[in-house]
Each structure stands twice: as C-alpha cells, then as structure tokens.
Design a protein around this motif. Structure first.
Motif, PDB file in Angstrom:
ATOM      1  N   ILE A 121     -95.454 -41.254  57.578  1.00  0.00           N
ATOM      2  CA  ILE A 121     -94.229 -42.433  57.566  1.00  0.00           C
ATOM      3  C   ILE A 121     -94.251 -42.649  55.886  1.00  0.00           C
ATOM      4  O   ILE A 121     -93.275 -42.909  55.057  1.00  0.00           O
ATOM      5  CB  ILE A 121     -94.293 -43.668  58.432  1.00  0.00           C
ATOM      6  CG1 ILE A 121     -93.999 -42.984  59.475  1.00  0.00           C
ATOM      7  CG2 ILE A 121     -93.325 -44.524  58.146  1.00  0.00           C
ATOM      8  CD1 ILE A 121     -94.129 -44.018  60.858  1.00  0.00           C
ATOM      9  N   GLY A 124     -91.108 -41.923  54.049  1.00  0.00           N
ATOM     10  CA  GLY A 124     -90.438 -42.997  54.002  1.00  0.00           C
ATOM     11  C   GLY A 124     -90.526 -44.036  52.665  1.00  0.00           C
ATOM     12  O   GLY A 124     -89.500 -43.893  51.934  1.00  0.00           O
ATOM     13  N   ALA A 184     -92.225 -39.195  62.307  1.00  0.00           N
ATOM     14  CA  ALA A 184     -92.033 -39.835  60.803  1.00  0.00           C
ATOM     15  C   ALA A 184     -90.818 -39.823  60.517  1.00  0.00           C
ATOM     16  O   ALA A 184     -90.355 -40.897  59.889  1.00  0.00           O
ATOM     17  CB  ALA A 184     -92.881 -39.587  59.731  1.00  0.00           C
ATOM     18  N   ALA A 213     -88.661 -43.244  59.854  1.00  0.00           N
ATOM     19  CA  ALA A 213     -88.256 -43.517  58.730  1.00  0.00           C
ATOM     20  C   ALA A 213     -86.841 -43.566  58.293  1.00  0.00           C
ATOM     21  O   ALA A 213     -86.245 -44.516  57.645  1.00  0.00           O
ATOM     22  CB  ALA A 213     -88.870 -42.623  57.762  1.00  0.00           C
TER      23      ALA A 213
END
Lengths: 264, 267
Positions: free
Chosen positions: A50, A54, A152, A156
């Motif tokens: 992440i 992200g 993820a 995200a």
C-alpha cells in the motif's frame, strides 16, 4: 487473392489470440482469489505494498486534483455566469469530482504511476527467475507476490480517488472564491445541499473500488505473463497502461448507467 | 543407506511445442552422488531439472523422486516434496528487494514457525558455510557475481534439502569464484549428505567434483561415465567437449544452404 486470405487468417489468429488471453486472465483471476484470504493475515506485506502503490502516488494525485479543480472553477464560472447562477459553482465542481473525475482520473493516474510499476517489477522478477526461485522454495508466488499487490490496489485507489476529489474542491475554492470572488458561504452551502452522501459519494467510492480491482488485476497479470526479456517487460508495461485506461473508461460508462440512470 | 535411487527417470519423453527435447531418456541417481549433466545448448539439460523439480510434467514415461511419481502429485504434495529440494539458479535469482540476510531468512520465515533469534543463528550458520557472514547486510546489487551465487547457494540449502540442483553454477564467474563454488558444492554434498545434480558446460570443474558425468545428446543419455573414463575417452564427441574444439560431431555451422550457392543466388 493470397493477400486477402492472409488478411482473414491474420484476423482469425488475432481474435483467437485475444480470446485465449482472456481465458488465461480469467483462470489467473480465479487462482488469485483462491489465495487471497489466507494471505490477508500477513498485514506487513500489504502495508508495504500500500505504501508503494498508494503513498508514493499521493503527490501526483494531489497536484492533478488541484489543477483539475482549478480548471473546473474557471470553466464552470464562465458558463454559470451566462445563466446568472455563479453561486452554484460549488455544487457543479463537487458533483463532477465526486461522481466522475475523482474516481476516473485518479484511476488513470494510478494505472500510469503504480500499475506500470507493478507490472515492471513482477516482469523483472519473472525474467530474473525470482518467481521461479520462490516456487522452487515451495512458496506460492501467487500468494506471496501477486496477492498483496492486488489487494493493495483495491485499498489504495478508493482512498486516492477521495483525496483527488478533496484536492479538486480545494483547487476550485482557491480559484472560484479567492480569485474570482464568488461568495464563500454560497459556494459551500450549495455544495452541501446538492451532494448526497449515498448517491454521490458512495457511488463514486464504489467506482473507485471496481477500478482498483481492474487496474490491480491487469497490472499483476501483465507482469506475471510478460516475456522474460527487456522487450517483453517493456511491452507488458505499455499494455498495462493502455488496457487499464481503456477498461477504466468503459467500466465508468457501464457503472454510471447502472448507478445514475433514472435517478431523477 | 537404502539402495533405492533418489532420482529415477524411465523412458521419459518431454519437450516444448511439438518438438521433443528429451526422448527415451533414462537416468538413475543413487543417494549421496554428485552427477554432472553435460550436453550442447538446447540439449535438454535445463528441461531435465524442470522435470525433476516438478515444474514441468513429462509427456510420457516416469519421473520418480524419492519414491514419488512426479506426474500424479497434487500441488500440496509437490510443495511438500519441493521443501526438501534446493535449486541454485544460473544467476542466483536473489530477491533484489531484500538484503543478503533477508534472502536467506526468507525460507525460514515462510516455511517454519521459528522465532527470529533462532532464524538469526541459522542464517549466520549458512552464511558462515559459504564464507559470507560479513556480507549479511549487503543488498544483492552490491554483490559480485561469485558472491551472489554463494548467497543463493546458502539460501538454497537453508532448509537442509535432500537434493540439490545446480543450473549452470559456474557460468559468468571468474576462475577463482568458479573454484570456490565448485569446492562448496563438493563440501556441502559431503557435509549434509546431499545428492546433487549439476547442469553445466564446464567440464574441467565437473571432472574435479563429480562422481559421474552424464552426457546428453539428441534427447538421450549419450554416455554415463566416471571422471576418469571421460579423461581417457577417445570418443570424438567427448573429446570435442573436453578439449573445447569448435568443430566436430557438434558442428560449428548451423544448418544452412551451401555457402557458395547462397552467395551466388539472387536477393
């Protein structure tokens, strides 16, 4: 005469090729779904991914959001002025961002920034036999490498989409209220009246989740099946961005029809 | 020690696409031996490793590893068997996002429930065995080719396998590193009671460390000899390998039209 036959043969080959690829993607997706649940307890792996997909995409998302919001404010003001309803700028901007631009543009940016990086990373792991080495150690690469990246993306992207919309609203406030001089109270109150949490915010969020699934799946799939050469990884990366972007736009149309048709 | 061979391939046929790479292939390796497998490029050496490790399944024939028939194995049983195999890949295949320490700790962390202090001791022991305890904190890109190969070797033996497979372990290494890796293979085989299969082009090193040299040609075992027999052999194919002759039974030229004819022909 020969050329026409070649053409037909080529067309047929490309269609069966695409269908085979689609079948491979479906099988890959099913295998992926099987290994996700047991992997979820490995929180550390997911947090790391992440962060990569992200947090590292925050800068591009916020800056793009600000500018899109600023442009919306200028264009929106120009049009609303003709109808004498410039105070509706807040609702115009917020609805466009939360319903459409937030999820769609954030997903397009995500495909370019994080999706391509995931494809390249996995592709290089395949090319340098890291995936094979893991498989030889009796560690399933599908569970250890692919699943956390896929999950993820799903976590995200919705967050990035919300951040994009927020940045856009701030951008439009800066231009609309601070620069052009629309009344600040009208800007916010119009927005609050017209934006519905369930219809607008939640539907926008659902869109982003679907885009997260699509971009995440396509990115890891292209990387996993990329040819183990420099050229193979580079073309897989390109395919991720192109196919993800088209998929996002097509899905957006389908979802918009399903969510917002016949609302009023 | 039981007399049953650890690896037994019987009449194996296998290939890619339509073309068989191995055809009518027989091989039997008893426990504790080091077998060097040699042959021309594309001759099926790497395919042999992929069959033994269960990454590919034979078209026909039987591949038996430690009494298990590889073709009928469920994924779970295959992984259980693989936990007892180690493989050294051609360029090491270290995980580039992890340090040397984490690379070797990887199999312990993934496959066992051992607490971190014990993993630390095990990792240091494996690193000590390959002489790289001082490089534990390095990242893979900071290692030379020879060091990377040794780290990969330490990782491959982490879970104390019964069988080690080496895919071109000497390729691209300087002469000193070649000697170091070769001695490690010999030493590890003796110390841990392993069985080893080395796929290689390097005849000199193979003759120094292997118990047997198997030469593959046209999908079959061409000769299965002791190092001494290879040294003394007058077979033209083996001599071409041993002396590195560019032309011989393995031709220098790829199959082509006659040279003069092609030069004189129109574009």
């Amino acid at each position: 005469m020969m050329n026409v036959l070649d053409l037909i043969e080529g067309l047929g080959a490309s269609i069966t090729g695409s269908l085979k690829r689609l079948g491979l993607l479906a099988r890959f997706f099913i295998n992926l779904l099987r290994v996700i649940a047991p992997m979820l307890k490995r929180v550390d792996l997911h947090i790391k991914q992440i962060y990569f997909v992200g947090v590292r995409s925050l800068a591009i998302t916020i800056v793009s959001g600000l500018f899109v919001g600023m442009v919306l404010a200028v264009q929106g003001y120009e049009v609303l002025q003709r109808f004498g309803s410039v105070e509706s700028l807040g609702s115009l901007v917020a609805l466009s961002l939360v319903r459409e631009l937030g999820p769609v543009v954030a997903a397009l940016l995500f495909a370019g920034r994080a999706g391509s990086a995931m494809t390249a990373e996995i592709g290089l792991m395949v090319a340098t036999e890291q995936i094979a080495a893991m498989d030889m150690m009796a560690v399933n690469p599908m569970a250890r490498v692919i699943a956390p990246r896929f999950v993820a993306s799903i976590i995200a992207l919705p967050i990035l989409a919300m951040i994009f919309s927020t940045a856009g609203i701030i951008g439009s406030y800066m231009v609309g209220v601070e620069l052009i001089g629309i009344d600040s109270g009208a800007f916010w109150s119009q927005m609050r009246v017209s934006v519905d949490f369930r219809v607008d915010v939640l539907n926008g969020l659902y869109k982003a989740i679907v885009f997260g699934i699509a971009v995440g799946l396509l990115s890891v799939f292209e990387g996993y099946y990329s040819a183990p050469t420099a050229e193979g990884v580079s073309s897989a990366t390109t395919r991720t961005v192109v196919i993800s972007s088209l998929t996002i736009l097509v899905l957006d149309f389908v979802l918009t029809v399903l969510m917002f048709r016949g609302l009023n | 020690m039981s007399s049953q061979p650890l690896i037994e391939l019987t009449d194996v046929r296998f290939g890619y696409g339509e073309r068989p790479v191995l055809d009518g292939f027989h091989l039997s390796v008893p426990k504790g031996q080091i077998v060097a497998v040699m042959g021309g490029s594309g001759g099926g050496k790497t395919s042999l490793l992929s069959l033994i490790s269960g990454r590919n399944t034979a078209w026909s024939g039987e591949v038996n590893i430690d009494g298990h028939n590889m073709s009928g194995l469920s994924p779970k049983k295959l992984y259980a068997l693989r936990s007892r195999m180690g493989m050294l890949f051609q360029f090491g295949a270290l995980f580039t996002d992890m340090s040397v320490y984490d690379n070797i700790a990887f199999p312990y962390r993934e496959k066992t429930d051992l607490p971190e202090p014990i993993i630390r001791d095990l990792v240091l022991m494996k690193l000590q065995a390959v002489g790289l305890r001082g490089a534990a904190h390095f990242m893979p890109h900071e290692l030379s080719g020879g060091m990377a190969r040794r780290v990969a070797l330490a990782r491959a033996i982490a879970l104390d396998p019964m069988l080690m497979m080496y895919d071109e372990p000497f390729t691209g290494l300087d002469p000193i590193s070649v000697g170091v890796v070769a001695q490690l293979i010999r030493k590890l085989n003796q110390t841990f009671g392993l069985t080893s299969i080395i796929v290689t082009h390097d005849l000199t090193e193979s003759l120094r460390i292997a118990d047997r040299v198997v030469i593959i040609s046209q999908g079959k075992v061409y000769r299965d000899l002791s190092p001494q027999e290879v040294r003394e052999s007058q077979d033209s194919f083996i001599r071409q390998f041993a002396d590195g002759l560019p032309d011989g039974p393995v031709p220098f030229h790829h199959v082509a039209r006659p040279y003069a004819e092609q030069l004189l022909s129109e574009l």
